[in-house]
Design a protein around this motif. Structure first.
Motif, PDB file in Angstrom:
ATOM      1  N   VAL A 220       0.879  -1.255  -0.142  1.00 35.50           N
ATOM      2  CA  VAL A 220      -0.013   0.013  -0.026  1.00 35.50           C
ATOM      3  C   VAL A 220       0.831   1.451  -0.163  1.00 35.50           C
ATOM      4  CG1 VAL A 220      -0.257   0.287   2.662  1.00 35.50           C
ATOM      5  CG2 VAL A 220      -2.173   1.050   1.025  1.00 35.50           C
ATOM      6  N   LYS A 221       1.969   1.223   0.575  1.00 35.81           N
ATOM      7  CA  LYS A 221       3.062   2.267   0.473  1.00 35.81           C
ATOM      8  C   LYS A 221       3.562   2.704  -1.049  1.00 35.81           C
ATOM      9  CE  LYS A 221       2.402   2.677   5.006  1.00 35.81           C
ATOM     10  NZ  LYS A 221       1.699   3.825   5.544  1.00 35.81           N
ATOM     11  N   ASP A 222       3.419   1.767  -1.789  1.00 35.58           N
ATOM     12  CA  ASP A 222       3.882   1.904  -3.111  1.00 35.58           C
ATOM     13  C   ASP A 222       5.287   2.324  -3.470  1.00 35.58           C
ATOM     14  OD1 ASP A 222       3.592   1.639  -5.923  1.00 35.58           O
ATOM     15  OD2 ASP A 222       2.123   3.454  -6.158  1.00 35.58           O
ATOM     16  N   TYR A 223       6.113   1.695  -2.994  1.00 31.98           N
ATOM     17  CA  TYR A 223       7.625   2.095  -3.001  1.00 31.98           C
ATOM     18  C   TYR A 223       8.083   2.127  -4.456  1.00 31.98           C
ATOM     19  CZ  TYR A 223       7.789   2.253   1.956  1.00 31.98           C
ATOM     20  OH  TYR A 223       7.636   2.766   3.205  1.00 31.98           O
ATOM     21  N   PRO A 224       7.687   1.195  -5.412  1.00 33.97           N
ATOM     22  CA  PRO A 224       8.009   1.472  -6.687  1.00 33.97           C
ATOM     23  C   PRO A 224       7.651   2.752  -7.170  1.00 33.97           C
ATOM     24  CG  PRO A 224       7.015  -0.632  -6.570  1.00 33.97           C
ATOM     25  CD  PRO A 224       6.748  -0.011  -5.192  1.00 33.97           C
ATOM     26  N   ASN A 225       6.349   3.150  -7.051  1.00 35.57           N
ATOM     27  CA  ASN A 225       6.239   4.586  -7.419  1.00 35.57           C
ATOM     28  C   ASN A 225       7.281   5.796  -6.886  1.00 35.57           C
ATOM     29  OD1 ASN A 225       4.516   6.680  -8.323  1.00 35.57           O
ATOM     30  ND2 ASN A 225       3.624   6.953  -6.263  1.00 35.57           N
ATOM     31  N   PHE A 226       7.733   5.549  -5.538  1.00 39.79           N
ATOM     32  CA  PHE A 226       8.693   6.393  -5.064  1.00 39.79           C
ATOM     33  C   PHE A 226       9.962   6.240  -5.957  1.00 39.79           C
ATOM     34  CE2 PHE A 226      12.092   7.482  -2.165  1.00 39.79           C
ATOM     35  CZ  PHE A 226      12.000   8.608  -1.903  1.00 39.79           C
ATOM     36  N   ILE A 227      10.450   5.035  -6.175  1.00 40.28           N
ATOM     37  CA  ILE A 227      11.428   4.761  -6.617  1.00 40.28           C
ATOM     38  C   ILE A 227      11.501   5.174  -8.226  1.00 40.28           C
ATOM     39  CG2 ILE A 227      13.153   2.772  -7.652  1.00 40.28           C
ATOM     40  CD1 ILE A 227      12.403   1.322  -5.012  1.00 40.28           C
ATOM     41  N   ALA A 228      10.407   4.981  -8.959  1.00 40.05           N
ATOM     42  CA  ALA A 228      10.427   5.767 -10.219  1.00 40.05           C
ATOM     43  C   ALA A 228      10.370   7.424 -10.370  1.00 40.05           C
ATOM     44  CB  ALA A 228       9.222   5.151 -10.895  1.00 40.05           C
ATOM     45  N   ALA A 229       9.892   7.788  -9.344  1.00 38.67           N
ATOM     46  CA  ALA A 229       9.997   9.370  -9.011  1.00 38.67           C
ATOM     47  C   ALA A 229      11.582   9.640  -8.858  1.00 38.67           C
ATOM     48  CB  ALA A 229       9.088   9.769  -8.043  1.00 38.67           C
ATOM     49  N   MET A 230      12.058   8.902  -8.174  1.00 38.41           N
ATOM     50  CA  MET A 230      13.486   9.151  -7.768  1.00 38.41           C
ATOM     51  C   MET A 230      14.425   9.209  -9.096  1.00 38.41           C
ATOM     52  SD  MET A 230      14.358   6.583  -4.648  1.00 38.41           S
ATOM     53  CE  MET A 230      16.179   6.847  -4.820  1.00 38.41           C
ATOM     54  N   ARG A 231      14.158   8.213 -10.011  1.00 35.74           N
ATOM     55  CA  ARG A 231      14.705   8.186 -11.255  1.00 35.74           C
ATOM     56  C   ARG A 231      14.574   9.672 -12.013  1.00 35.74           C
ATOM     57  NH1 ARG A 231      19.121   6.772 -12.839  1.00 35.74           N
ATOM     58  NH2 ARG A 231      19.180   9.062 -13.072  1.00 35.74           N
ATOM     59  N   ARG A 232      13.407  10.023 -12.055  1.00 35.50           N
ATOM     60  CA  ARG A 232      12.959  11.371 -12.566  1.00 35.50           C
ATOM     61  C   ARG A 232      13.528  12.463 -11.935  1.00 35.50           C
ATOM     62  NH1 ARG A 232       9.840   7.359 -13.618  1.00 35.50           N
ATOM     63  NH2 ARG A 232       8.002   7.264 -15.176  1.00 35.50           N
ATOM     64  N   VAL A 233      13.750  12.515 -10.837  1.00 43.31           N
ATOM     65  CA  VAL A 233      14.308  13.632 -10.251  1.00 43.31           C
ATOM     66  C   VAL A 233      15.846  13.842 -10.353  1.00 43.31           C
ATOM     67  CG1 VAL A 233      14.892  14.606  -7.762  1.00 43.31           C
ATOM     68  CG2 VAL A 233      12.723  13.738  -8.160  1.00 43.31           C
ATOM     69  N   LEU A 234      16.401  12.547 -10.298  1.00 41.48           N
ATOM     70  CA  LEU A 234      17.898  12.513 -10.760  1.00 41.48           C
ATOM     71  C   LEU A 234      18.115  12.786 -11.914  1.00 41.48           C
ATOM     72  CD1 LEU A 234      18.925   9.138  -8.699  1.00 41.48           C
ATOM     73  CD2 LEU A 234      19.458  11.603  -8.074  1.00 41.48           C
ATOM     74  N   ASP A 235      17.260  12.654 -13.106  1.00 37.72           N
ATOM     75  CA  ASP A 235      17.650  12.930 -14.212  1.00 37.72           C
ATOM     76  C   ASP A 235      17.540  14.584 -14.473  1.00 37.72           C
ATOM     77  OD1 ASP A 235      17.375  10.361 -15.288  1.00 37.72           O
ATOM     78  OD2 ASP A 235      15.518  10.517 -16.007  1.00 37.72           O
ATOM     79  N   VAL A 236      17.195  15.081 -13.449  1.00 40.42           N
ATOM     80  CA  VAL A 236      17.070  16.706 -13.621  1.00 40.42           C
ATOM     81  C   VAL A 236      18.004  17.196 -12.452  1.00 40.42           C
ATOM     82  CG1 VAL A 236      15.674  18.911 -13.258  1.00 40.42           C
ATOM     83  CG2 VAL A 236      14.523  16.859 -14.605  1.00 40.42           C
TER      84      VAL A 236
END
Length: 398
Positions: A220-236
């Motif tokens: 329910v905490k959806d860590y795959p969502n957080f990790i995918a968002a990490m990738r997007r942040v690191l790209d910028v």
């Protein structure tokens, strides 16, 4: 007033920590608390004992209540003779409710005419679909809905969204009231030294922006969502760093480590596991993130806000109401939106982000203090007990 709490288990998670804080806050008011955990001993039991409450461990195995354990629970409720039984979470509500009524029936068979204790259920979740939960939990939620009009005397929900969701799911609306989670402002507070200490302890550059997430490892905490968002942040923002803390968020979790490796973000993150004092971590962050696909009123978001840390969170349960205009909310299960919101928060001028953090702290002080929460729980207990006594008197006089 004597209160017995029946709770599913005692990990240091959201609802369980609220129980602990309510006990701490009320200990000067003459209230006597006993906590019964249906599960084996866990992290929070010792801290609740330190706060002055008795803790009894029933020790049920998951998915296997067993008649002997249920009989023990009935006996404990009978011998403790509380004024109020407050149950917590779905399994606690079902087992506590049935056991209290069984204890009352046993008293009647013995010839006792003592009034039954008031029973208050506690709901700390919004999504009745119980996403990511076991078949047993889904069955328990349905059973609670069916029994809600007859078993509890009152039902406390942690937020408006939780109440609406459960009414739609069949819970008795007439018995429901909303009491938001409360936060200890003397524990969760700004700590000017925490920012530098966090970066030093984790080996981050002193100027690195740091995003944190705290919670148990659960679907329910959806860590795959957080990790995918990490990738997007690191790209910028390639210098950004991330901290993940909570039960199961550690290097022994092979599934989580694999997700970080596959996303190519492991170098930018640290896995800290469960923390006894998460306030020191929260106070050192630039931004706190919640990536869940379902919540009630997320305790950790309020804790971060009390530390004067602005939050980026998914719009689930009552999270948007909790944050107000002090942070950013995004749709759940949308890593692009979550990543963009984190980038927006991290790239805004430091003064503006500081202003949001200050507003977050002020909002918690104004609306969500633990003292306010306890006062409303106490009022609910008194009102429910009085209504039960009046109803009994009317029946006896009829």
């Amino acid at each position: 007033m004597k209160i017995v709490h029946v709770i599913t288990a005692l990990p240091a998670d959201g609802a369980e920590m609220l129980l602990y804080r309510l006990i701490r806050t009320s200990r000067e008011s003459g209230v006597r608390h006993t906590v019964i955990s249906l599960s084996p001993e866990d992290t929070l039991a010792a801290r609740i004992r330190e706060a002055g409450a008795e803790v009894r461990i029933l020790g049920m195995r998951p998915g296997a209540p067993g008649p002997a354990k249920f009989a023990t629970l009935v006996r404990w409720l009978d011998e403790l003779d509380p004024d109020v039984v407050q149950s917590w979470l779905y399994h606690g509500d079902l087992m506590g409710g049935l056991a209290l009524h069984a204890a009352n029936a046993w008293r009647r068979l013995r010839g006792s005419r003592a009034p039954r204790p008031a029973l208050v259920w506690g709901i700390h979740h919004t999504d009745l679909r119980s996403t990511g939960s076991s078949r047993m939990t889904r069955w328990v939620t349905k059973a609670c809905a069916v029994l809600s009009s007859r078993v509890p005397d009152s039902i406390v929900c942690c937020g408006e969204a939780a109440m609406r969701s459960h009414v739609r799911g069949g819970y008795c609306a007439a018995k429901m009231t909303v009491i938001p989670n409360g936060f200890e402002l003397d524990v969760f507070r700004p700590m000017p030294q925490a920012r530098d200490a966090l970066r030093r302890d984790l080996g981050f550059d002193v100027d690195a922006p740091v995003v944190g997430i705290v919670g148990r490892y659960h679907a329910v905490k959806d860590y795959p969502n957080f990790i995918a968002a990490m990738r997007r942040v690191l790209d910028v923002l390639p210098d950004c760093r991330f901290v993940m803390a909570g039960r199961g968020l550690d290097g022994d979790n092979r599934e989580l480590v694999s997700l970080l490796d596959k996303a190519g973000v492991a170098h930018a993150g640290r896995l800290l596991g469960a923390l006894r004092h998460p306030e020191t971590l929260l106070a050192g962050l630039d931004v706190f993130c919640l990536s869940s696909r379902s919540e009630g009123l997320p305790t950790v978001v309020g804790e971060a806000m009390a530390c004067r840390v602005p939050c980026v969170a998914t719009d689930v349960g009552d999270t948007a109401w909790l944050i107000g205009d002090t942070g950013l909310v995004t749709p759940p299960e949308n890593a692009d939106a979550l990543g963009r919101a984190l980038i927006d928060m991290l790239t805004m001028p430091a003064e503006e982000r500081s202003r949001l953090g200050l507003a977050a702290r002020e909002r918690i002080e104004r609306v969500f203090s633990i003292e306010t929460s306890w006062r409303r729980y106490e009022e609910t207990y008194i009102r429910t007990t009085n209504a039960l006594r009046e109803s009994r008197a009317e029946r006896l006089n009829a």
